[in-house]
Each structure stands twice: as structure tokens, then as C-alpha cells.
Design a protein around this motif. Sequence first.
Motif, PDB file in Angstrom:
ATOM      1  N   GLU A  87       1.077  -1.535   0.387  1.00 12.21           N
ATOM      2  CA  GLU A  87       0.214   0.138  -0.117  1.00 12.21           C
ATOM      3  C   GLU A  87       0.873   0.990   0.017  1.00 12.21           C
ATOM      4  OE1 GLU A  87      -2.798   1.999  -0.683  1.00 12.21           O
ATOM      5  OE2 GLU A  87      -4.121   0.604   0.385  1.00 12.21           O
ATOM      6  N   ALA A  88      -0.012   2.360  -0.509  1.00  8.38           N
ATOM      7  CA  ALA A  88       0.916   3.434  -0.213  1.00  8.38           C
ATOM      8  C   ALA A  88       0.063   4.380  -0.315  1.00  8.38           C
ATOM      9  CB  ALA A  88       1.972   3.635  -1.070  1.00  8.38           C
ATOM     10  N   LYS A  89       0.412   5.836   0.125  1.00 13.20           N
ATOM     11  CA  LYS A  89      -0.300   6.693   0.702  1.00 13.20           C
ATOM     12  C   LYS A  89       0.153   8.175   0.999  1.00 13.20           C
ATOM     13  CE  LYS A  89      -4.883   8.729   1.738  1.00 13.20           C
ATOM     14  NZ  LYS A  89      -6.198   8.748   1.150  1.00 13.20           N
ATOM     15  N   GLN A  90      -0.412   9.555  -0.502  1.00 12.98           N
ATOM     16  CA  GLN A  90       0.097  10.746   0.421  1.00 12.98           C
ATOM     17  C   GLN A  90      -0.384  11.781   0.223  1.00 12.98           C
ATOM     18  OE1 GLN A  90       2.412  10.992  -3.507  1.00 12.98           O
ATOM     19  NE2 GLN A  90       3.372  13.140  -3.093  1.00 12.98           N
ATOM     20  N   LEU A  91       0.088  12.667   1.068  1.00 11.45           N
ATOM     21  CA  LEU A  91      -1.195  13.968   1.469  1.00 11.45           C
ATOM     22  C   LEU A  91       0.060  14.735   0.809  1.00 11.45           C
ATOM     23  CD1 LEU A  91      -3.116  15.635   2.292  1.00 11.45           C
ATOM     24  CD2 LEU A  91      -2.291  15.202   4.795  1.00 11.45           C
ATOM     25  N   GLN A  92       0.166  15.877  -0.188  1.00 17.05           N
ATOM     26  CA  GLN A  92       0.401  16.566  -0.855  1.00 17.05           C
ATOM     27  C   GLN A  92       2.576  16.021  -0.145  1.00 17.05           C
ATOM     28  OE1 GLN A  92      -1.838  18.468  -2.220  1.00 17.05           O
ATOM     29  NE2 GLN A  92      -0.239  19.998  -1.758  1.00 17.05           N
ATOM     30  N   GLU A 114      -5.173   5.933   6.113  1.00 13.88           N
ATOM     31  CA  GLU A 114      -5.489   7.611   6.701  1.00 13.88           C
ATOM     32  C   GLU A 114      -4.849   8.912   6.329  1.00 13.88           C
ATOM     33  OE1 GLU A 114      -7.977   9.206   6.702  1.00 13.88           O
ATOM     34  OE2 GLU A 114      -8.924   8.209   8.485  1.00 13.88           O
ATOM     35  N   ALA A 115      -5.296  10.103   6.294  1.00 23.96           N
ATOM     36  CA  ALA A 115      -4.889  10.807   6.288  1.00 23.96           C
ATOM     37  C   ALA A 115      -5.302  12.408   7.429  1.00 23.96           C
ATOM     38  CB  ALA A 115      -4.631  11.534   4.493  1.00 23.96           C
ATOM     39  N   ALA A 129      -0.378  14.498   9.087  1.00 24.86           N
ATOM     40  CA  ALA A 129      -0.272  13.028   9.169  1.00 24.86           C
ATOM     41  C   ALA A 129      -0.610  11.814   7.875  1.00 24.86           C
ATOM     42  CB  ALA A 129      -0.171  12.137   9.864  1.00 24.86           C
ATOM     43  N   VAL A 130      -0.025  10.829   7.610  1.00 27.37           N
ATOM     44  CA  VAL A 130      -0.848   9.638   6.719  1.00 27.37           C
ATOM     45  C   VAL A 130      -0.014   8.392   7.594  1.00 27.37           C
ATOM     46  CG1 VAL A 130      -0.579  10.864   4.758  1.00 27.37           C
ATOM     47  CG2 VAL A 130       1.192   9.766   4.787  1.00 27.37           C
ATOM     48  N   SER A 131      -1.459   7.752   6.986  1.00 31.20           N
ATOM     49  CA  SER A 131      -1.034   5.815   7.967  1.00 31.20           C
ATOM     50  C   SER A 131      -1.362   5.319   6.791  1.00 31.20           C
ATOM     51  CB  SER A 131      -1.819   6.144   9.429  1.00 31.20           C
ATOM     52  OG  SER A 131      -3.109   5.938   9.406  1.00 31.20           O
ATOM     53  N   ILE A 132      -0.618   3.492   7.977  1.00 33.51           N
ATOM     54  CA  ILE A 132      -1.301   2.222   6.875  1.00 33.51           C
ATOM     55  C   ILE A 132      -1.296   1.647   8.246  1.00 33.51           C
ATOM     56  CG2 ILE A 132      -0.698   0.205   5.927  1.00 33.51           C
ATOM     57  CD1 ILE A 132       1.508   1.780   3.838  1.00 33.51           C
ATOM     58  N   ARG A 133      -3.316   0.733   8.456  1.00 34.11           N
ATOM     59  CA  ARG A 133      -3.166  -0.636   9.698  1.00 34.11           C
ATOM     60  C   ARG A 133      -3.959  -0.703   8.737  1.00 34.11           C
ATOM     61  NH1 ARG A 133      -6.281  -3.164   9.921  1.00 34.11           N
ATOM     62  NH2 ARG A 133      -6.790  -3.608  12.534  1.00 34.11           N
ATOM     63  N   LEU A 134      -3.238  -2.459   8.998  1.00 32.96           N
ATOM     64  CA  LEU A 134      -3.362  -4.033   9.141  1.00 32.96           C
ATOM     65  C   LEU A 134      -3.940  -4.321   9.866  1.00 32.96           C
ATOM     66  CD1 LEU A 134      -0.794  -5.854   6.577  1.00 32.96           C
ATOM     67  CD2 LEU A 134      -0.273  -3.209   8.563  1.00 32.96           C
ATOM     68  N   PHE A 143       0.989   2.633  11.371  1.00 32.57           N
ATOM     69  CA  PHE A 143       2.156   3.184  10.981  1.00 32.57           C
ATOM     70  C   PHE A 143       1.622   3.639  10.265  1.00 32.57           C
ATOM     71  CE2 PHE A 143       2.666  -2.264  10.430  1.00 32.57           C
ATOM     72  CZ  PHE A 143       4.261  -2.396  11.028  1.00 32.57           C
ATOM     73  N   VAL A 144       2.392   4.916  11.652  1.00 34.21           N
ATOM     74  CA  VAL A 144       2.012   6.768  11.041  1.00 34.21           C
ATOM     75  C   VAL A 144       2.853   7.537  10.504  1.00 34.21           C
ATOM     76  CG1 VAL A 144       0.672   8.630  12.306  1.00 34.21           C
ATOM     77  CG2 VAL A 144      -0.181   6.707  12.865  1.00 34.21           C
TER      78      VAL A 144
END
Length: 353
Positions: A87-92, A114-115, A129-134, A143-144
Motif C-alpha cells: 500500500e501507499a498513501k500520500q498527502l501533499q 488514512e490522512a 500525517a498519513v498511515s497504513i493499518r492492517l 504505521f503512522v
Amino acid sequence: MATTVIADLCIFLLTWNVGTHSPREQQLNSLLALNGTTTCPDNQLPDIYVIGMQEVSTKQVLNIFQDDPWVLKIAGALQEHQFVKVEAKQLQGILITMFAHHKHVPHMKNIETEATRTGLGGLWGNKGAVSIRLSLYGTGAVFVCSHLAAHDDKLKERIEDYHQIVDNHKYHAQGYPRIFDHDFVFWFGDLNFRLSGDMSAWDVRTDVENMRYADLLKLDQLNLLREKGNAFSLLEEQQPNFAPTFKFVEGTNDYDLKRRPAWCDRILHRVQNNVYPGVTLSATQLSYQSHTDYTLSDHRPVSATFSYKVETSNQTYTDEELHDMTHGAASPGTSAPSSKYKKRCGRRSKGDT
């Protein structure tokens, strides 16, 4: 007493403020411990990589169909070792990405991102912040990656950023609606905490040159906050035994004394050890280091490795059964059995409410 190991993983975390630079010329083998030397047991490669970056260039942020160039660069380095992007997540400019060895992917479920925007009233998202949960081998892990308010005098804003992230990050997984509901929490990033007091940049540099890190860390805002319970007090940190990671003249290992050197880039964690009967959870930190060879930006990358273990005593849970216990039955409308098993104590400390 018979012990069954459900999971025994080495997790590699990395945080790096890249100062809007492109990854084009960067060789990542050393940074990602792909050069034959790791801090994992038996010198094995990590099982999972979670990489957080700040100040990633936002020129491509509108291209929603393509990964950021940094994600592509990391993927290129890892794919020959049989890692896949989870997974990947970006906020700006804030980015988090997770890669796992392909053998672990069947044991990863309920993956969410989440962001939370905090900068400029949350309008632009330059801080936050951006995060991945699982569900990782049946346990709830999050992971935040955060980038908090900058500058010496913005401590109050950093505390506010932290609480805004904790309050606004919400997930759909049964039993794990918020960050600190998770069994394992890893929080890292450019937290931007500086040194309290009025030491000059030159005096700080002198202490650094003489490796008086312990004295300087007594002035570290993050350490002081955690002691008081104002923020981050639910998390633990192994004290840095490396030089401050900010602020350098780009391309060199010389401090830019327009700012006082500080440990802006940090990795913290939390484990709820005894929340399930007969199940032991642990995250033993194996390393914590800065990577001084990587002089791309005014920050140094910081990494940590953790031994992530899930063990049972006199039980024969599979990770599927543990998942049902922790996350609740998968069928819709079924109430989560986790409340029956899970001790709900210790979710928040007085200081972090």
C-alpha cells in the motif's frame, strides 16, 4: 509450557525528509540494507519495509494513476528480492509506503489508509500525517508517518498537530477504530522537535562534535513532552545514539548553523503486550540509526528495525483464528468477539487525552 510462534518478523522502518528532491541519482541499496549487511536476526533481509517521507515533491500529486517517483524507486530496489508493494498513501508532501516479502502477503488483511491535514488550518496538507493499518498475522498494526509544525518556537503547534492526528485518524476495522486501539503502533517522521533552552547553534554543534548526545537529549522537546504526558507519552523511544539529523548544508555533512542542530527525525513504537489470553505480543527494537551517507537534503534519513513477534502459550491458534479473535468475524452484522477477549484497559493515558 508449550509455545507456538504465529509470527516472527523483522520490520524495517525508515523516515526521511527529502526536501522536494527527486530520487533520480540515489542508490538505495545501503539505505534499505540490501548491501549484504542488515540488523535483522541472522543478517536476513527484513520481512516488511515501511517507509515514510516528508517534503516529497508535489508536482505529480495530481496524477492519481501513478505512484510517486520515490515509491517507484524503492520498488525497483526491492522487487528483485521478491518484495511487493502492499500500500501507499500520500498527502501533499507526506508519503508512506509498505512493501512485504511476497510470502507474508496472505497474512495481511483489513488494509486501510488514512490522512489528517494539520498545516495552515488543515487546508493545504503541508503538515499532518498519513498511515497504513492492517491485520498482520492476526494482530492489529498501524504505521503512522507525520510531519509536524516546524521552527523552535512552534512547540505548542506540534502538540496540537499530534492531538489532531490522534483525534482525526479513524478506521473501519472492527475493534481498531483509532490509532491507539491497535496492538502495535509505530509512529515516525519529521516530528520537528527541537532543543529547549537558549544554547547557541555553535554550542550545540560543539556538544555534538564531542558526542555529548545524552546531555543534549535532556533538552530535547520530545523527551520532555513524553515525561510530562503532553504528547507521545503512550509511545516508547530508544534514545538516539547518533548526531542530530537536522539541519545540514545539502550535499555535505556540515551543519547549517542558521538553525540549531536537532533530532527532528524520530521513530517511536508501542505494544499492548497482554491484551489477549495466552497470547504474547512483542516488538523488540534491534537498531536505531541515521544514515550520514545520504546527503540529498538538509535532513538525514533515520531507520529502525524491530523484531515483531506473536506467540501463544498452551494454545494452537492459527493467525486466521487470531484474526477472528482480534478483528471480529468477517461476516457483516456480526459483533466483534474481540471485546470478549480483549482487555480494554490502557487505551489512553491521562496525559494523552
